[in-house]
Design an enzyme around this catalytic site. Sequence first.
Site, PDB file in Angstrom:
ATOM      1  N   ASP A 241       2.949  -9.156   6.841  1.00 33.00           N
ATOM      2  CA  ASP A 241       4.156  -9.216   6.104  1.00 33.00           C
ATOM      3  C   ASP A 241       3.888  -9.873   4.859  1.00 33.00           C
ATOM      4  O   ASP A 241       3.681 -11.150   5.655  1.00 33.00           O
ATOM      5  CB  ASP A 241       4.963  -9.426   7.818  1.00 33.00           C
ATOM      6  CG  ASP A 241       6.574  -9.664   7.227  1.00 33.00           C
ATOM      7  OD1 ASP A 241       6.327  -9.578   6.118  1.00 33.00           O
ATOM      8  OD2 ASP A 241       7.258  -8.360   7.741  1.00 33.00           O
TER       9      ASP A 241
ATOM     10  N   TYR B  43      15.649 -10.182  -8.768  1.00 33.17           N
ATOM     11  CA  TYR B  43      14.201  -9.283  -8.525  1.00 33.17           C
ATOM     12  C   TYR B  43      13.230 -10.118  -9.895  1.00 33.17           C
ATOM     13  O   TYR B  43      11.935 -10.982  -9.261  1.00 33.17           O
ATOM     14  CB  TYR B  43      14.352  -7.839  -9.143  1.00 33.17           C
ATOM     15  CG  TYR B  43      12.626  -7.310  -9.188  1.00 33.17           C
ATOM     16  CD1 TYR B  43      11.964  -7.728  -7.663  1.00 33.17           C
ATOM     17  CD2 TYR B  43      12.592  -7.104 -10.513  1.00 33.17           C
ATOM     18  CE1 TYR B  43      10.561  -6.490  -8.298  1.00 33.17           C
ATOM     19  CE2 TYR B  43      10.936  -6.576 -10.399  1.00 33.17           C
ATOM     20  CZ  TYR B  43       9.936  -6.334  -9.588  1.00 33.17           C
ATOM     21  OH  TYR B  43       9.209  -5.620  -9.915  1.00 33.17           O
TER      22      TYR B  43
ATOM     23  N   SER C 158       5.648  -8.478 -13.309  1.00 36.54           N
ATOM     24  CA  SER C 158       6.436  -7.848 -13.914  1.00 36.54           C
ATOM     25  C   SER C 158       7.578  -7.882 -15.619  1.00 36.54           C
ATOM     26  O   SER C 158       7.305  -8.947 -15.786  1.00 36.54           O
ATOM     27  CB  SER C 158       8.379  -7.253 -13.015  1.00 36.54           C
ATOM     28  OG  SER C 158       9.106  -5.992 -14.133  1.00 36.54           O
TER      29      SER C 158
ATOM     30  N   LEU D 261       0.890  -5.838  -4.524  1.00 38.46           N
ATOM     31  CA  LEU D 261       2.055  -5.352  -5.052  1.00 38.46           C
ATOM     32  C   LEU D 261       2.808  -4.948  -4.106  1.00 38.46           C
ATOM     33  O   LEU D 261       3.669  -5.153  -4.577  1.00 38.46           O
ATOM     34  CB  LEU D 261       0.635  -3.690  -4.913  1.00 38.46           C
ATOM     35  CG  LEU D 261      -0.289  -3.662  -5.795  1.00 38.46           C
ATOM     36  CD1 LEU D 261      -0.927  -2.302  -5.637  1.00 38.46           C
ATOM     37  CD2 LEU D 261      -0.311  -4.584  -7.427  1.00 38.46           C
TER      38      LEU D 261
ATOM     39  N   GLN E   6       3.695   3.528  -5.200  1.00 37.22           N
ATOM     40  CA  GLN E   6       2.884   4.925  -5.805  1.00 37.22           C
ATOM     41  C   GLN E   6       1.907   3.545  -6.537  1.00 37.22           C
ATOM     42  O   GLN E   6       0.542   4.261  -6.430  1.00 37.22           O
ATOM     43  CB  GLN E   6       3.516   4.979  -6.760  1.00 37.22           C
ATOM     44  CG  GLN E   6       4.499   3.798  -8.401  1.00 37.22           C
ATOM     45  CD  GLN E   6       4.719   4.160  -9.643  1.00 37.22           C
ATOM     46  OE1 GLN E   6       4.906   5.712  -9.710  1.00 37.22           O
ATOM     47  NE2 GLN E   6       5.995   3.757 -10.146  1.00 37.22           N
TER      48      GLN E   6
ATOM     49  N   ALA F 148       6.138  -6.076  -3.035  1.00 35.88           N
ATOM     50  CA  ALA F 148       8.047  -6.499  -2.969  1.00 35.88           C
ATOM     51  C   ALA F 148       8.981  -5.391  -2.838  1.00 35.88           C
ATOM     52  O   ALA F 148       8.522  -4.170  -2.479  1.00 35.88           O
ATOM     53  CB  ALA F 148       7.040  -6.556  -4.735  1.00 35.88           C
TER      54      ALA F 148
ATOM     55  N   GLU G 103      10.344  -7.226 -16.458  1.00 38.82           N
ATOM     56  CA  GLU G 103      12.039  -7.963 -15.974  1.00 38.82           C
ATOM     57  C   GLU G 103      11.733  -9.663 -15.801  1.00 38.82           C
ATOM     58  O   GLU G 103      13.035  -9.668 -16.050  1.00 38.82           O
ATOM     59  CB  GLU G 103      12.158  -7.027 -14.167  1.00 38.82           C
ATOM     60  CG  GLU G 103      12.530  -5.523 -14.584  1.00 38.82           C
ATOM     61  CD  GLU G 103      13.407  -5.577 -15.017  1.00 38.82           C
ATOM     62  OE1 GLU G 103      14.378  -6.293 -15.019  1.00 38.82           O
ATOM     63  OE2 GLU G 103      14.055  -4.020 -15.301  1.00 38.82           O
TER      64      GLU G 103
ATOM     65  N   ILE H  79       0.303  -0.803   0.074  1.00 43.19           N
ATOM     66  CA  ILE H  79       0.065  -0.323   0.100  1.00 43.19           C
ATOM     67  C   ILE H  79       1.102   1.339  -0.159  1.00 43.19           C
ATOM     68  O   ILE H  79       0.594   1.797  -0.639  1.00 43.19           O
ATOM     69  CB  ILE H  79      -1.392  -0.079   0.919  1.00 43.19           C
ATOM     70  CG1 ILE H  79      -2.285   1.496   1.306  1.00 43.19           C
ATOM     71  CG2 ILE H  79      -0.160   0.216   2.654  1.00 43.19           C
ATOM     72  CD1 ILE H  79      -3.094   1.177   0.116  1.00 43.19           C
ATOM     73  N   THR H  80       1.915   1.247   0.151  1.00 44.40           N
ATOM     74  CA  THR H  80       2.576   2.573   0.002  1.00 44.40           C
ATOM     75  C   THR H  80       3.736   2.912  -0.586  1.00 44.40           C
ATOM     76  O   THR H  80       4.015   4.096  -0.844  1.00 44.40           O
ATOM     77  CB  THR H  80       4.332   1.767   1.232  1.00 44.40           C
ATOM     78  OG1 THR H  80       4.809   0.825   1.122  1.00 44.40           O
ATOM     79  CG2 THR H  80       3.687   2.184   2.801  1.00 44.40           C
TER      80      THR H  80
ATOM     81  N   ARG I  91       7.106   8.057  -7.361  1.00 46.30           N
ATOM     82  CA  ARG I  91       8.002   6.754  -7.996  1.00 46.30           C
ATOM     83  C   ARG I  91       8.723   7.257  -6.647  1.00 46.30           C
ATOM     84  O   ARG I  91       9.254   8.291  -6.741  1.00 46.30           O
ATOM     85  CB  ARG I  91       8.082   6.632  -9.465  1.00 46.30           C
ATOM     86  CG  ARG I  91       9.415   5.368  -9.753  1.00 46.30           C
ATOM     87  CD  ARG I  91       8.674   4.825  -9.249  1.00 46.30           C
ATOM     88  NE  ARG I  91       8.865   3.746 -10.147  1.00 46.30           N
ATOM     89  CZ  ARG I  91       8.775   1.834  -9.955  1.00 46.30           C
ATOM     90  NH1 ARG I  91       8.760   1.492  -8.957  1.00 46.30           N
ATOM     91  NH2 ARG I  91       8.854   0.977 -11.448  1.00 46.30           N
TER      92      ARG I  91
END
Length: 328
Positions: free
Chosen positions: A56, A151, A127, A78, A12, A80, A129, A9-10, A186
């Site tokens: 957590d 990652y 992602s 979300l 963007q 990660a 990535e 939640i923290t 960001r």
Amino acid sequence: MPRALITGITGQDGLYLSELLLSKGYEVYGLIRGQNNPKLELVRHTVPGVHLVTGDLTDMSSLLRALNVAQPDEVYNLGAISFVAYSWDNAHVTSDVTGQGVLNILEAIRLYAGDDLGKVRFYQASSSEMFGKVQEVPQRESTLLWPRSPYGVAKVFGHYMTINYRESYGMHASSGILFNHESPRRGPEFVTRKVTQAVARIKLGLQDDITMGNLDAKRDWGFAGDYVEAMWRMLQQDEADDYVVATGETHSIRELLDVAFNRIGIDEWQSYVKQDPRFMRPAEVELLIGDPAKAQEKLGWKPKVGFEELVTMMVDNDLVEQRALAGI
């Protein structure tokens, strides 16, 4: 009133998604790690309508408690460790949170829902990535995954685990393979914000130059505020599936510098930019460009904010922020 639980939640995406869901009448719960989380006040200030619960991703019992409190219809994972460069220094922690954490939340949902597994719909933040050493251009849902960072490897694990729970248990579990998405929210450790923040400081006389890594890497950059709508649309579908979310355009770091410096009236930026091998990745991902055709066709989603508009928005925001911080 639909109910949603958001991990991460923290970040963007968490903030933008919270705003979107609140505007649609959701009761929103956000998972936050630790009572003294430094971003706690940011969330309370930005999205005061969100109920915060501690938990957590590495602790399944805390996830079960959060699910029992939130009683969600939808869960958006979300959370990660999302800074790619950091993942080489802390591969084990990245694997635990970004990879194993997906299994933990999926299993917690399965245990929480019991026989009524269809009552909770799940979104996994996959992602671009994961494509890493790209095997085709552009990249689509069927493209072979070849991650080039710890990652990316962790994200591949979470992606396939989401598919496995969908196929094994019939869970409504979808993955959004999101290409790079940026915003004024960001973190400054990411290259786009690093550039726009430095450019703002150079304009204000607070900084002389910026040190960069590979200027030739290319990315498909979009606006985070647009991309969270695609997440929500995935969970409104009758059938769960995986979707590439991208603009379909690619831009280099040099182009990013062009637009950012141009915004402050500097056309020739080369004298302001230094390169340092320390900022080069051990295994670089040279070209990422997504094919969003499936998301456009099945979700009716298209990005609204273009590349130049995005970078300009970020530079303008950083000019305001840096002026305030410097008392100018």
